[in-house]
Design a protein around this motif. Structure first.
Motif, mmCIF file in Angstrom:
data_model
loop_
_atom_site.group_PDB
_atom_site.id
_atom_site.type_symbol
_atom_site.label_atom_id
_atom_site.label_comp_id
_atom_site.label_asym_id
_atom_site.label_seq_id
_atom_site.Cartn_x
_atom_site.Cartn_y
_atom_site.Cartn_z
ATOM 1 N N ARG A 85 0.829 -1.213 0.000
ATOM 2 C CA ARG A 85 0.000 0.000 0.000
ATOM 3 C C ARG A 85 0.861 1.259 0.000
ATOM 4 N NH1 ARG A 85 -3.495 -2.786 4.105
ATOM 5 N NH2 ARG A 85 -5.125 -3.827 2.890
ATOM 6 N N ALA A 86 1.958 1.207 0.717
ATOM 7 C CA ALA A 86 2.854 2.370 0.771
ATOM 8 C C ALA A 86 3.506 2.647 -0.579
ATOM 9 C CB ALA A 86 3.922 2.146 1.837
ATOM 10 N N MET A 87 3.477 1.664 -1.487
ATOM 11 C CA MET A 87 4.104 1.817 -2.797
ATOM 12 C C MET A 87 3.126 2.269 -3.872
ATOM 13 S SD MET A 87 6.304 -1.713 -2.994
ATOM 14 C CE MET A 87 7.376 -2.263 -1.673
ATOM 15 N N TRP A 88 1.828 2.197 -3.582
ATOM 16 C CA TRP A 88 0.831 2.478 -4.606
ATOM 17 C C TRP A 88 1.047 3.847 -5.244
ATOM 18 C CZ3 TRP A 88 -4.335 0.797 -1.810
ATOM 19 C CH2 TRP A 88 -4.351 -0.599 -1.707
ATOM 20 N N GLY A 89 1.084 3.862 -6.557
ATOM 21 C CA GLY A 89 1.203 5.112 -7.309
ATOM 22 C C GLY A 89 2.616 5.602 -7.473
ATOM 23 N N ARG A 90 3.479 5.290 -6.514
ATOM 24 C CA ARG A 90 4.848 5.808 -6.561
ATOM 25 C C ARG A 90 5.853 4.751 -7.038
ATOM 26 N NH1 ARG A 90 2.289 8.103 -2.202
ATOM 27 N NH2 ARG A 90 2.387 10.390 -2.062
ATOM 28 N N GLN A 91 5.724 3.517 -6.559
ATOM 29 C CA GLN A 91 6.592 2.434 -7.021
ATOM 30 C C GLN A 91 5.837 1.364 -7.806
ATOM 31 O OE1 GLN A 91 6.971 3.326 -3.495
ATOM 32 N NE2 GLN A 91 8.564 4.724 -4.213
ATOM 33 N N LEU A 92 4.551 1.226 -7.526
ATOM 34 C CA LEU A 92 3.756 0.144 -8.077
ATOM 35 C C LEU A 92 2.365 0.685 -8.411
ATOM 36 C CD1 LEU A 92 3.888 -3.008 -8.457
ATOM 37 C CD2 LEU A 92 2.980 -3.194 -6.131
ATOM 38 N N ALA A 93 1.934 0.506 -9.660
ATOM 39 C CA ALA A 93 0.644 1.061 -10.076
ATOM 40 C C ALA A 93 -0.124 0.037 -10.903
ATOM 41 C CB ALA A 93 0.837 2.345 -10.872
ATOM 42 N N LEU A 94 -1.450 0.037 -10.731
ATOM 43 C CA LEU A 94 -2.324 -0.888 -11.442
ATOM 44 C C LEU A 94 -3.401 -0.123 -12.205
ATOM 45 C CD1 LEU A 94 -3.581 -3.757 -11.995
ATOM 46 C CD2 LEU A 94 -4.892 -3.421 -9.884
ATOM 47 N N LEU A 95 -3.524 -0.441 -13.488
ATOM 48 C CA LEU A 95 -4.669 0.002 -14.273
ATOM 49 C C LEU A 95 -5.649 -1.164 -14.291
ATOM 50 C CD1 LEU A 95 -6.069 2.023 -16.196
ATOM 51 C CD2 LEU A 95 -4.847 0.899 -18.073
ATOM 52 N N PRO A 96 -6.773 -1.070 -13.577
ATOM 53 C CA PRO A 96 -7.670 -2.220 -13.442
ATOM 54 C C PRO A 96 -8.453 -2.508 -14.715
ATOM 55 C CG PRO A 96 -8.625 -0.319 -12.357
ATOM 56 C CD PRO A 96 -7.249 0.100 -12.816
ATOM 57 N N PRO A 99 -12.297 0.262 -15.837
ATOM 58 C CA PRO A 99 -11.739 1.588 -15.533
ATOM 59 C C PRO A 99 -12.561 2.396 -14.548
ATOM 60 C CG PRO A 99 -12.673 1.516 -17.752
ATOM 61 C CD PRO A 99 -12.619 0.110 -17.265
ATOM 62 N N TRP A 100 -13.884 2.170 -14.495
ATOM 63 C CA TRP A 100 -14.708 2.943 -13.559
ATOM 64 C C TRP A 100 -14.314 2.670 -12.107
ATOM 65 C CZ3 TRP A 100 -17.384 1.126 -18.004
ATOM 66 C CH2 TRP A 100 -17.874 2.154 -18.831
ATOM 67 N N PHE A 101 -13.746 1.466 -11.841
ATOM 68 C CA PHE A 101 -13.327 1.143 -10.483
ATOM 69 C C PHE A 101 -12.132 1.989 -10.051
ATOM 70 C CE2 PHE A 101 -15.063 -3.472 -10.906
ATOM 71 C CZ PHE A 101 -16.355 -2.970 -10.798
ATOM 72 N N ALA A 102 -11.412 2.543 -11.023
ATOM 73 C CA ALA A 102 -10.243 3.361 -10.704
ATOM 74 C C ALA A 102 -10.601 4.835 -10.555
ATOM 75 C CB ALA A 102 -9.187 3.199 -11.795
ATOM 76 N N ALA A 160 -8.292 6.712 -16.718
ATOM 77 C CA ALA A 160 -7.717 5.841 -15.690
ATOM 78 C C ALA A 160 -6.236 5.592 -15.964
ATOM 79 C CB ALA A 160 -8.486 4.524 -15.635
ATOM 80 N N PHE A 161 -5.868 5.453 -17.231
ATOM 81 C CA PHE A 161 -4.458 5.247 -17.568
ATOM 82 C C PHE A 161 -3.639 6.482 -17.198
ATOM 83 C CE2 PHE A 161 -0.854 5.552 -20.502
ATOM 84 C CZ PHE A 161 -0.210 4.364 -20.207
ATOM 85 N N ALA A 162 -4.155 7.664 -17.497
ATOM 86 C CA ALA A 162 -3.435 8.892 -17.154
ATOM 87 C C ALA A 162 -3.232 9.000 -15.640
ATOM 88 C CB ALA A 162 -4.201 10.103 -17.669
ATOM 89 N N ILE A 163 -4.253 8.642 -14.869
ATOM 90 C CA ILE A 163 -4.135 8.683 -13.412
ATOM 91 C C ILE A 163 -3.122 7.650 -12.926
ATOM 92 C CG2 ILE A 163 -5.392 8.211 -11.265
ATOM 93 C CD1 ILE A 163 -7.865 9.456 -12.610
ATOM 94 N N THR A 164 -3.137 6.471 -13.542
ATOM 95 C CA THR A 164 -2.202 5.417 -13.161
ATOM 96 C C THR A 164 -0.755 5.853 -13.372
ATOM 97 O OG1 THR A 164 -3.832 3.709 -13.727
ATOM 98 C CG2 THR A 164 -1.541 3.009 -13.592
ATOM 99 N N ARG A 165 -0.507 6.605 -14.450
ATOM 100 C CA ARG A 165 0.852 7.028 -14.768
ATOM 101 C C ARG A 165 1.271 8.311 -14.053
ATOM 102 N NH1 ARG A 165 4.605 5.355 -15.472
ATOM 103 N NH2 ARG A 165 5.572 6.512 -17.180
ATOM 104 N N ALA A 166 0.329 9.031 -13.474
ATOM 105 C CA ALA A 166 0.631 10.359 -12.915
ATOM 106 C C ALA A 166 1.670 10.317 -11.810
ATOM 107 C CB ALA A 166 -0.656 11.009 -12.406
ATOM 108 N N GLY A 167 1.695 9.256 -11.023
ATOM 109 C CA GLY A 167 2.650 9.177 -9.918
ATOM 110 C C GLY A 167 4.036 8.745 -10.334
ATOM 111 N N LEU A 172 4.532 -1.005 -13.643
ATOM 112 C CA LEU A 172 3.185 -0.733 -14.128
ATOM 113 C C LEU A 172 2.494 -2.043 -14.497
ATOM 114 C CD1 LEU A 172 1.151 1.474 -14.986
ATOM 115 C CD2 LEU A 172 2.278 1.519 -17.213
ATOM 116 N N ILE A 173 1.327 -2.275 -13.892
ATOM 117 C CA ILE A 173 0.517 -3.458 -14.171
ATOM 118 C C ILE A 173 -0.761 -2.986 -14.847
ATOM 119 C CG2 ILE A 173 -0.650 -5.478 -13.186
ATOM 120 C CD1 ILE A 173 1.214 -5.135 -10.723
#
Length: 275
Positions: A85-96, A99-102, A160-167, A172-173
């Motif tokens: 959880r501490a890595m979400w967005g900064r080290q590890l990101a998921l595009l589900p 997309p509405w879930f993101a 959702a992809f743009a948000i996933t990459r923003a951090g 990237l998953i």
């Protein structure tokens, strides 16, 4: 040409998923380096998305992960989701896959994207300008004030992809990244994934679309209820697959109408080390 230090960004060792009734995902191990791609191909229900959520630490209640993973040098027990959880967005990101879930349905699209940039360290004004720039690049400059519920599936996927990459996460998953996109926007999203590889991301893609795996030049793993197989995606070049592509993914023979998996010589060059 940008030099990429191809050090391991993601190392997975015997990752598996089980419930009270037994094992749902057979153990899998692989190493993914900076600038490299691995694609999981397989039928629905074979466990591909379970693997993604096990990596992220977002498995549903009642499911437990086993094994270990190392993200950019930090080793984690798969059974302890808090470490990821501490890595979400900064080290590890998921595009589900959905997309509405993101997306937060209570926040307008532009503000949602700007908030992600702000969490990554930008000031509010700069984050808003970056969000507008991202939306313009997606062909969605008009959507900054839109609510997520008003977006089509393809538009939601792009946001959702743009948000996933923003951090700027280096690992990237992406789960069914081209779902709901027409060919033009599918090719655009693939180009963005290729750009992420070009700046040193490690990319794990889950898809039914073998054309996506081929475009990314990725090693592939076939996921089924029987387990895992691996190889290289077929391309029109001198690099041949390590193993036969499953027969149902080959086009039918024009004369007989039958689908035949073809075995070719082993290719030594790979994009990911797969155990």
């Amino acid at each position: 040409m940008t030099h990429i230090d191809t050090h391991p960004l993601l190392a997975v060792d015997a990752l598996n998923v089980a419930s009270a009734d037994g094992q749902l995902l057979a153990p899998v191990s692989f190493t993914l380096e900076a600038g490299r791609a691995l694609t999981l191909l397989g039928e629905s229900g074979s466990g591909k998305s379970l693997l993604a959520h096990a990596l992220m630490g977002t498995l549903p209640h009642g499911l437990r992960a086993g094994g270990t993973l190392t993200v950019d040098g930090r080793r984690c027990d798969a059974a302890d989701p808090a470490t990821r959880r501490a890595m979400w967005g900064r080290q590890l990101a998921l595009l589900p896959q959905e997309p509405w879930f993101a997306l937060d349905p209570t926040m307008r699209v532009g503000r949602q994207l700007a908030e992600t940039h702000a969490l990554a360290g930008l000031g509010n004004a700069q984050a808003w300008q970056r969000a507008l720039h991202d939306l313009h690049g997606l062909g969605m400059a008009h959507a900054a004030q839109a609510w997520p519920t008003t977006l089509s599936g393809g538009m939601a996927q792009r946001v959702a992809f743009a948000i996933t990459r923003a951090g700027g996460a280096p690992v990237l998953i992406v789960d069914e990244p081209t779902k709901g996109l027409d060919r033009v926007w599918r090719d655009e999203l693939v180009a963005r994934l290729q750009a992420a590889l070009g700046v040193g991301c490690a990319l794990l893609t889950i898809t039914h679309d073998i054309a996506v795996a081929r475009a990314l030049g990725a090693m592939w793993r076939s996921c089924s209820t029987a387990g895992w197989s691996n190889g290289a995606t077929p391309r029109r070049s001198s690099a041949h697959p390590r193993m036969p592509i499953p027969a149902r993914w080959w086009p039918p023979n024009r004369r007989t109408g039958r689908r035949c998996a073809r075995r070719r010589p082993v290719a030594m060059k790979s994009c990911a080390r797969v155990a």
